[in-house]
Design an enzyme around this catalytic site. Structure first.
Site, PDB file in Angstrom:
ATOM      1  CE  LYS A   1     102.669  52.203  18.562  1.00 55.26           C
ATOM      2  NZ  LYS A   1     101.374  52.831  18.325  1.00 55.26           N
TER       3      LYS A   1
ATOM      4  CD  GLN B   1      99.492  55.574  19.945  1.00 52.65           C
ATOM      5  OE1 GLN B   1     100.490  55.207  19.348  1.00 52.65           O
ATOM      6  NE2 GLN B   1      98.615  54.718  20.444  1.00 52.65           N
TER       7      GLN B   1
ATOM      8  CG  ASP C   1      98.247  52.121  12.903  1.00 54.26           C
ATOM      9  OD1 ASP C   1      98.852  51.183  13.461  1.00 54.26           O
ATOM     10  OD2 ASP C   1      97.952  53.189  13.473  1.00 54.26           O
TER      11      ASP C   1
END
Ligand code: NAP
Length: 281
Positions: A52, A96, A119
Site C-alpha cells: 500500500k 490494517q 476502507d
C-alpha cells in the site's frame, strides 16, 4: 473469452490517479495523504501495508505508516485515530485488519471519521452507499465494479448474482450493481440451488472462500465472471471459480492471481484521492 487483466487495469487506474494528484497539487498546493496504522507483526499484514505504501508513493500521495506492537492499548489507538481525524494533512486513515483480540474492531472503525474512512467500513458510509449517496466504497468490490464497467459500460437491466454476503465484499457489491440498475440476487451458504441462481446471471461475482465452487455448467454463455476468492491449495492459489471450465463459456473472466487482487490497492488510492477532493469542497 476476455481475460480481465487486473494488473493492467490497476496500472491504468494508478496512472490516472497520478495525473489527478499532480493537478490537485497545482490547484491546492498540497497532495492527498494516506495514513495506515499497523498493529503487530503478522506477516501478511506487513506485506499488504508495504504494498500500500509503495503504491501510494508511486502515484504521488503523501503516505505514512504508524506501527504499534500487538500489546498496544486500545485507548492509545483510538486517541491516535482522533488526532489523525483532526490532522488536515491526512485525507485517508486505514487501520490494517485483523486486529489483536483485545482491540474492538467495530470501535476502531467507528472512531475513524467517515470523511477519512478509505476502507468504506464506517456505518455512515455503509448507509450512504445503500441509500445511493456519495460515500467511500470498500476497495475490493469497488475494484470488481470498475472491471465489470470496463467490459460492459451499460449494466442497466442486467441480471447479477453475487455469491457471498460479507460486509467486505458481497453486500457492497450488491449496492454498486443496484445503483447501475442491475437486477441483483445475493446468495449465501443457505441458498437452496446456487447453480440454478448462477445460471440466470449475466454477471457473477464470487466472494466465498471455497476453491473452485462455481463450475463451468453453472455459468450462462457470455456471462461476465468476477472471481474474488483467494484460496491456498496444494496446487497453489486458486479462486472461487473453476477457471478452466468457466473460461470456455464466459464472455469475460478474472484470473486468480492477477485479477481482483491488484485492483484492491489501486482502489484504496482512489478512495484517498476522492476523500481529499470531498474535503476541499
Ligand atoms: P467471508 O466473510 O468468509 O464470507 C463468505 C461468504 O460466502 C458468506 O456470506 C457465506 O455465507 C458465503 N458462503 C459460504 N459457503 C457458501 C456456499 N457453499 N455457497 C454459497 N455461499 C457460501 O468471506 P469474504 O471476506 O467476503 O472473502 C471471500 C473470499 O474473497 C475469500 O477467499 C477471501 O480470501 C477473498 N478476498 C479477496 C480479496 C482480494 O483483494 N482479491 C479481498 C478480500 C477477500 P453465510 O453468510 O451464509 O455464512
Amino acid at each position: 473469452m476476455i481475460l480481465i487483466d487486473g494488473k493492467k487495469v490497476a496500472a491504468e487506474l494508478r496512472e490516472e490517479l497520478k495525473q489527478e494528484v499532480n493537478e490537485l497539487k497545482t490547484k491546492y498546493n498540497k497532495v492527498p495523504g494516506l495514513t495506515v496504522i499497523l498493529i503487530g507483526d503478522m506477516a501478511p499484514s506487513q506485506i499488504y501495508v508495504r504494498n500500500k505504501e509503495k503504491s501510494a508513493n508511486e502515484v504521488g500521495l503523501k503516505s505514512e505508516v504508524i506501527r504499534y506492537p500487538d500489546t498496544i492499548e486500545e485507548k492509545t489507538v483510538l486517541e491516535k485515530i482522533k488526532e489523525l481525524n483532526n490532522d488536515e494533512s491526512v485525507s485517508g486513515i486505514l487501520v490494517q485488519l485483523p486486529l489483536p483480540r483485545h482491540i474492538d474492531k467495530q470501535k476502531v472503525i467507528e472512531t475513524i471519521t467517515p470523511l477519512k474512512d478509505v476502507d468504506g467500513f464506517h456505518p455512515m458510509n455503509v448507509g450512504n452507499l445503500s441509500s445511493g449517496y456519495e460515500s467511500s466504497v470498500p476497495c475490493t468490490p469497488l475494484g470488481c465494479y470498475l472491471m465489470i464497467k470496463k467490459i460492459e459500460p451499460n449494466l442497466s437491466g442486467k441480471k447479477a448474482v453475487i455469491v457471498g454476503r460479507s460486509n467486505l465484499n458481497g453486500k457492497p457489491m450488491t449496492q454498486l450493481l443496484l445503483k447501475e440498475n442491475c437486477t441483483v440476487t445475493i446468495t449465501h451458504s443457505r441458498t437452496k440451488d446456487l447453480k440454478a441462481e448462477c445460471l440466470e446471471a449475466d454477471i457473477i461475482v464470487a466472494a466465498v472462500g471455497i476453491p473452485e465452487l462455481v463450475k463451468g455448467d453453472w455459468v450462462k454463455k457470455d456471462a461476465i465472471v468476477i472471481d474474488v476468492g483467494i484460496n491456498k491449495t496444494e496446487n497453489g492459489l486458486v479462486g472461487d471459480v473453476a477457471f478452466d471450465e468457466v473460461s470456455k463459456v464466459a464472455k469475460a473472466l478474472t484470473p486468480v492471481p492477477g485479477g481482483v487482487g491488484p485492483m484492491t490497492i489501486a482502489c484504496l488510492l482512489k478512495n484517498t484521492v476522492d476523500c481529499f477532493k470531498r474535503s476541499q469542497k
